[in-house]
Design an enzyme around this catalytic site. Structure first.
Site, PDB file in Angstrom:
ATOM      1  N   GLY A  11      -5.514  56.291  25.503  1.00 21.67           N
ATOM      2  CA  GLY A  11      -5.872  57.635  25.968  1.00 21.67           C
ATOM      3  C   GLY A  11      -6.872  58.304  25.030  1.00 21.67           C
ATOM      4  O   GLY A  11      -7.234  57.754  23.983  1.00 21.67           O
ATOM      5  N   ASP A  36       6.949  51.434  28.341  1.00 19.52           N
ATOM      6  CA  ASP A  36       6.759  52.291  29.513  1.00 19.52           C
ATOM      7  C   ASP A  36       7.645  53.525  29.369  1.00 19.52           C
ATOM      8  O   ASP A  36       8.868  53.441  29.447  1.00 19.52           O
ATOM      9  CB  ASP A  36       7.114  51.493  30.769  1.00 19.52           C
ATOM     10  CG  ASP A  36       6.996  52.350  32.026  1.00 19.52           C
ATOM     11  OD1 ASP A  36       6.615  53.531  31.917  1.00 19.52           O
ATOM     12  OD2 ASP A  36       7.312  51.830  33.112  1.00 19.52           O
ATOM     13  N   LEU A  37       7.004  54.661  29.170  1.00 25.26           N
ATOM     14  CA  LEU A  37       7.766  55.894  28.910  1.00 25.26           C
ATOM     15  C   LEU A  37       8.576  56.364  30.120  1.00 25.26           C
ATOM     16  O   LEU A  37       9.467  57.195  29.974  1.00 25.26           O
ATOM     17  CB  LEU A  37       6.823  57.013  28.453  1.00 25.26           C
ATOM     18  CG  LEU A  37       6.215  56.849  27.052  1.00 25.26           C
ATOM     19  CD1 LEU A  37       5.210  57.962  26.774  1.00 25.26           C
ATOM     20  CD2 LEU A  37       7.291  56.847  25.970  1.00 25.26           C
ATOM     21  N   ALA A  60       1.151  60.531  27.724  1.00 27.40           N
ATOM     22  CA  ALA A  60       1.706  61.548  28.626  1.00 27.40           C
ATOM     23  C   ALA A  60       1.228  61.283  30.038  1.00 27.40           C
ATOM     24  O   ALA A  60       0.268  60.542  30.252  1.00 27.40           O
ATOM     25  CB  ALA A  60       1.243  62.943  28.189  1.00 27.40           C
ATOM     26  N   TYR A  61       1.906  61.902  30.971  1.00 30.42           N
ATOM     27  CA  TYR A  61       1.424  61.988  32.354  1.00 30.42           C
ATOM     28  C   TYR A  61       0.517  63.213  32.371  1.00 30.42           C
ATOM     29  O   TYR A  61       1.004  64.346  32.222  1.00 30.42           O
ATOM     30  CB  TYR A  61       2.617  62.156  33.304  1.00 30.42           C
ATOM     31  CG  TYR A  61       2.224  62.225  34.760  1.00 30.42           C
ATOM     32  CD1 TYR A  61       2.439  61.148  35.612  1.00 30.42           C
ATOM     33  CD2 TYR A  61       1.622  63.367  35.283  1.00 30.42           C
ATOM     34  CE1 TYR A  61       2.072  61.207  36.957  1.00 30.42           C
ATOM     35  CE2 TYR A  61       1.244  63.428  36.622  1.00 30.42           C
ATOM     36  CZ  TYR A  61       1.477  62.355  37.444  1.00 30.42           C
ATOM     37  OH  TYR A  61       1.109  62.415  38.770  1.00 30.42           O
ATOM     38  N   THR A 101       1.103  71.116  25.368  1.00 26.75           N
ATOM     39  CA  THR A 101      -0.047  71.695  26.069  1.00 26.75           C
ATOM     40  C   THR A 101      -0.041  73.224  26.134  1.00 26.75           C
ATOM     41  O   THR A 101       1.025  73.855  26.092  1.00 26.75           O
ATOM     42  CB  THR A 101      -0.062  71.148  27.518  1.00 26.75           C
ATOM     43  OG1 THR A 101      -1.062  71.812  28.275  1.00 26.75           O
ATOM     44  CG2 THR A 101       1.270  71.363  28.220  1.00 26.75           C
ATOM     45  N   ASP A 102      -1.244  73.780  26.279  1.00 29.07           N
ATOM     46  CA  ASP A 102      -1.411  75.217  26.554  1.00 29.07           C
ATOM     47  C   ASP A 102      -0.790  75.594  27.911  1.00 29.07           C
ATOM     48  O   ASP A 102      -0.494  76.759  28.145  1.00 29.07           O
ATOM     49  CB  ASP A 102      -2.903  75.574  26.541  1.00 29.07           C
ATOM     50  CG  ASP A 102      -3.755  74.685  27.447  1.00 29.07           C
ATOM     51  OD1 ASP A 102      -3.333  73.538  27.730  1.00 29.07           O
ATOM     52  OD2 ASP A 102      -4.845  75.116  27.875  1.00 29.07           O
ATOM     53  N   TYR A 125       3.330  70.028  35.805  1.00 29.51           N
ATOM     54  CA  TYR A 125       2.912  69.392  34.536  1.00 29.51           C
ATOM     55  C   TYR A 125       3.399  70.217  33.341  1.00 29.51           C
ATOM     56  O   TYR A 125       4.022  69.686  32.408  1.00 29.51           O
ATOM     57  CB  TYR A 125       1.381  69.250  34.519  1.00 29.51           C
ATOM     58  CG  TYR A 125       0.795  68.905  33.166  1.00 29.51           C
ATOM     59  CD1 TYR A 125       0.921  67.624  32.631  1.00 29.51           C
ATOM     60  CD2 TYR A 125       0.097  69.870  32.422  1.00 29.51           C
ATOM     61  CE1 TYR A 125       0.373  67.313  31.386  1.00 29.51           C
ATOM     62  CE2 TYR A 125      -0.450  69.564  31.192  1.00 29.51           C
ATOM     63  CZ  TYR A 125      -0.305  68.294  30.677  1.00 29.51           C
ATOM     64  OH  TYR A 125      -0.839  67.987  29.442  1.00 29.51           O
TER      65      TYR A 125
HETATM   66  N1  LIG Z   1      -6.109  66.112  28.571  1.00 30.82           N
HETATM   67  C1  LIG Z   1      -5.977  67.403  28.355  1.00 30.82           C
HETATM   68  O1  LIG Z   1      -6.832  68.211  28.731  1.00 30.82           O
HETATM   69  C2  LIG Z   1      -4.787  67.932  27.600  1.00 30.82           C
HETATM   70  C3  LIG Z   1      -4.636  69.320  27.456  1.00 30.82           C
HETATM   71  C4  LIG Z   1      -3.539  69.815  26.733  1.00 30.82           C
HETATM   72  C5  LIG Z   1      -2.632  68.934  26.180  1.00 30.82           C
HETATM   73  N2  LIG Z   1      -2.797  67.585  26.356  1.00 30.82           N
HETATM   74  C6  LIG Z   1      -1.793  66.704  25.791  1.00 30.82           C
HETATM   75  O2  LIG Z   1      -2.424  65.944  24.774  1.00 30.82           O
HETATM   76  C7  LIG Z   1      -1.849  64.630  24.724  1.00 30.82           C
HETATM   77  C8  LIG Z   1      -2.944  63.578  24.817  1.00 30.82           C
HETATM   78  O3  LIG Z   1      -3.621  63.725  26.064  1.00 30.82           O
HETATM   79  P1  LIG Z   1      -4.863  62.793  26.463  1.00 30.82           P
HETATM   80  O4  LIG Z   1      -5.867  63.653  27.152  1.00 30.82           O
HETATM   81  O5  LIG Z   1      -5.263  61.965  25.287  1.00 30.82           O
HETATM   82  O6  LIG Z   1      -4.174  61.846  27.549  1.00 30.82           O
HETATM   83  P2  LIG Z   1      -4.882  60.682  28.405  1.00 30.82           P
HETATM   84  O7  LIG Z   1      -6.268  60.443  27.948  1.00 30.82           O
HETATM   85  O8  LIG Z   1      -4.631  61.015  29.845  1.00 30.82           O
HETATM   86  O9  LIG Z   1      -4.024  59.405  28.005  1.00 30.82           O
HETATM   87  C9  LIG Z   1      -2.690  59.304  28.388  1.00 30.82           C
HETATM   88  C10 LIG Z   1      -2.107  58.092  27.700  1.00 30.82           C
HETATM   89  O10 LIG Z   1      -0.730  58.022  28.088  1.00 30.82           O
HETATM   90  C11 LIG Z   1      -0.453  56.696  28.479  1.00 30.82           C
HETATM   91  N3  LIG Z   1       0.616  56.670  29.471  1.00 30.82           N
HETATM   92  C12 LIG Z   1       0.629  57.210  30.708  1.00 30.82           C
HETATM   93  N4  LIG Z   1       1.777  56.892  31.335  1.00 30.82           N
HETATM   94  C13 LIG Z   1       2.502  56.152  30.460  1.00 30.82           C
HETATM   95  C14 LIG Z   1       3.769  55.517  30.509  1.00 30.82           C
HETATM   96  N5  LIG Z   1       4.540  55.566  31.610  1.00 30.82           N
HETATM   97  N6  LIG Z   1       4.199  54.834  29.426  1.00 30.82           N
HETATM   98  C15 LIG Z   1       3.444  54.757  28.301  1.00 30.82           C
HETATM   99  N7  LIG Z   1       2.237  55.327  28.195  1.00 30.82           N
HETATM  100  C16 LIG Z   1       1.771  56.003  29.272  1.00 30.82           C
HETATM  101  C17 LIG Z   1      -1.748  56.176  29.081  1.00 30.82           C
HETATM  102  O11 LIG Z   1      -1.711  54.765  29.085  1.00 30.82           O
HETATM  103  P3  LIG Z   1      -2.518  53.902  30.206  1.00 30.82           P
HETATM  104  O12 LIG Z   1      -3.973  54.095  29.879  1.00 30.82           O
HETATM  105  O13 LIG Z   1      -2.049  52.531  30.040  1.00 30.82           O
HETATM  106  O14 LIG Z   1      -2.135  54.537  31.530  1.00 30.82           O
HETATM  107  C18 LIG Z   1      -2.761  56.761  28.104  1.00 30.82           C
HETATM  108  O15 LIG Z   1      -2.894  55.935  26.990  1.00 30.82           O
HETATM  109  C19 LIG Z   1      -0.818  64.589  25.851  1.00 30.82           C
HETATM  110  O16 LIG Z   1       0.438  64.897  25.340  1.00 30.82           O
HETATM  111  C20 LIG Z   1      -1.240  65.696  26.785  1.00 30.82           C
HETATM  112  O17 LIG Z   1      -0.152  66.208  27.532  1.00 30.82           O
HETATM  113  C21 LIG Z   1      -3.850  67.070  27.032  1.00 30.82           C
END
Ligand SMILES: NC(=O)c1ccc[n+]([C@@H]2O[C@H](COP(=O)([O-])OP(=O)(O)OC[C@H]3O[C@@H](n4cnc5c(N)ncnc54)[C@H](OP(=O)(O)O)[C@@H]3O)[C@@H](O)[C@H]2O)c1
Length: 309
Positions: A11, A36-37, A60-61, A101-102, A125
């Site tokens: 991610g 697998d979470l 995360a999802y 998250t925010d 979410y």
């Molecule tokens: N993206 C945003 O704008 C945002 C905003 C606020 C907070 N956050 C938080 O910041 C953190 C990082 O976000 P990010 O943007 O880096 O996320 P991301 O790019 O969407 O990556 C999500 C990661 O989670 C893995 N994942 C998904 N389902 C899974 C499962 N069932 N078991 C194990 N791994 C799983 C994915 O693996 P695969 O690639 O194999 O699916 C991927 O590596 C998260 O906690 C998110 O909630 C994100």
């Protein structure tokens, strides 16, 4: 050398953490197939096999709109799994670093949100991520939870890359202008997280984590902007580099991005109108000051330049 189990290394944030955690220990990065979470047995099996000293969980999802229909899956990954990670970590005297998250806030506060402000998510979410925070806190182990926002970077699926793609394809675009937040560069989240971990729990010693630092922290780039303002800034920064980087001309000019209201762009998930987070607690506890989102965007664009070269 201590062992760090890092989830979600494919991610945006996980990819960067793989590099920034490397000086702190041996980083083990199971894929989502291996760990697998959504499957508690899989979580327990991998943790008992790896026996990490520290678990870092950016996985995360993250599909905010899809979470409105895949409610159970989002809750399993974001709400239940962090509790199982915490439970297992406590059993093996390990520590846990988690991300949230925010979108745990409803957006009705006029100014930046502090960690002490009541959470009240408006979507599935946000509710699942809040459940994850609560599950970790309930276990009562040494932990850090970093709430971040509007994550983007040179890799992965994110707003910056989507805007650049659309700008290459069309000459008009409408972007929401009444939701404000802080775009946050994935690389800075990872760097700041690793610096905070090094201060909280030195990996080279047998010292326990500093108990008084356990808890929730807001960790975003400084400042604030609307999605529309962010889109315009992305194209401005692209344009500032285009000629000397020899990048292709875009079809869309910044002034051709039309600001619209949330009501004019309905989505399955409701989003907070204001999700700006106050980083003061992070600065005070760890002495880490987050740069302004605009400076971070410039760095992201410079990095994109290297990737495109
Ligand atoms: N993206 C945003 O704008 C945002 C905003 C606020 C907070 N956050 C938080 O910041 C953190 C990082 O976000 P990010 O943007 O880096 O996320 P991301 O790019 O969407 O990556 C999500 C990661 O989670 C893995 N994942 C998904 N389902 C899974 C499962 N069932 N078991 C194990 N791994 C799983 C994915 O693996 P695969 O690639 O194999 O699916 C991927 O590596 C998260 O906690 C998110 O909630 C994100």
């Amino acid at each position: 050398m201590k062992t760090i189990l890092l989830t979600g290394a494919s991610g945006q944030v996980g990819w960067e953490l793989k590099r920034t955690l490397a000086p702190l220990g041996k980083v083990v990065t199971p894929t989502s197939r291996e760990l697998d979470l959504s499957n508690p047995d899989s979580i327990r099996r991998v943790l008992r096999d790896v026996r990490p000293h520290l678990i870092v969980n950016p996985a995360a999802y993250t599909a905010v709109d899809k979470a409105e229909t895949e409610i159970d899956l989002a809750m399993a990954i974001n709400g239940v799994a962090p509790g199982i990670l915490a439970e297992e970590a406590k059993r093996m005297h390990a520590t846990l670093v988690h991300f949230s998250t925010d979108y745990v806030f409803d957006g009705s506060k006029p100014g930046p949100y502090r960690e002490t402000d009541p959470a009240n998510p408006v979507g599935s979410y946000g509710r699942s991520k809040l459940a994850g925070e609560e599950a970790i806190r309930a276990i009562g182990l040494p932990h850090l939870i970093f709430r971040t926002s509007w994550v983007y970077g040179a890799r992965g699926k994110n707003f910056m890359r989507t805007i650049l793609r659309l700008a290459a394809e069309r000459d008009a675009l409408k972007v929401v202008d009444d939701q404000v937040g802080a775009p946050t560069l994935s690389r800075m989240i990872a760097e700041t997280t690793s610096l905070a971990i090094a201060r909280w729990c030195p990996m080279s010693s047998n010292q326990s984590p500093l108990a008084e630092l356990s808890g929730i922290y807001h960790l975003t780039n400084a400042g604030q902007v609307s999605w529309h303002g962010f889109a315009c800034a992305i194209l401005d920064e692209y344009e500032a580099r285009r000629e000397y980087r020899n990048w292709p001309r875009l079809m869309l000019a910044p002034h051709a991005i039309k600001p619209i209201t949330t009501a004019e762009y309905p989505t399955p998930a409701q989003r907070p109108a204001n999700s700006v987070l106050d980083n003061a607690k992070l600065a005070k506890a760890f002495g880490l000051e987050m740069p302004d989102w605009r400076d971070a965007l410039q760095m992201a664009m410079d990095e994109a330049a290297t990737l495109m070269a």
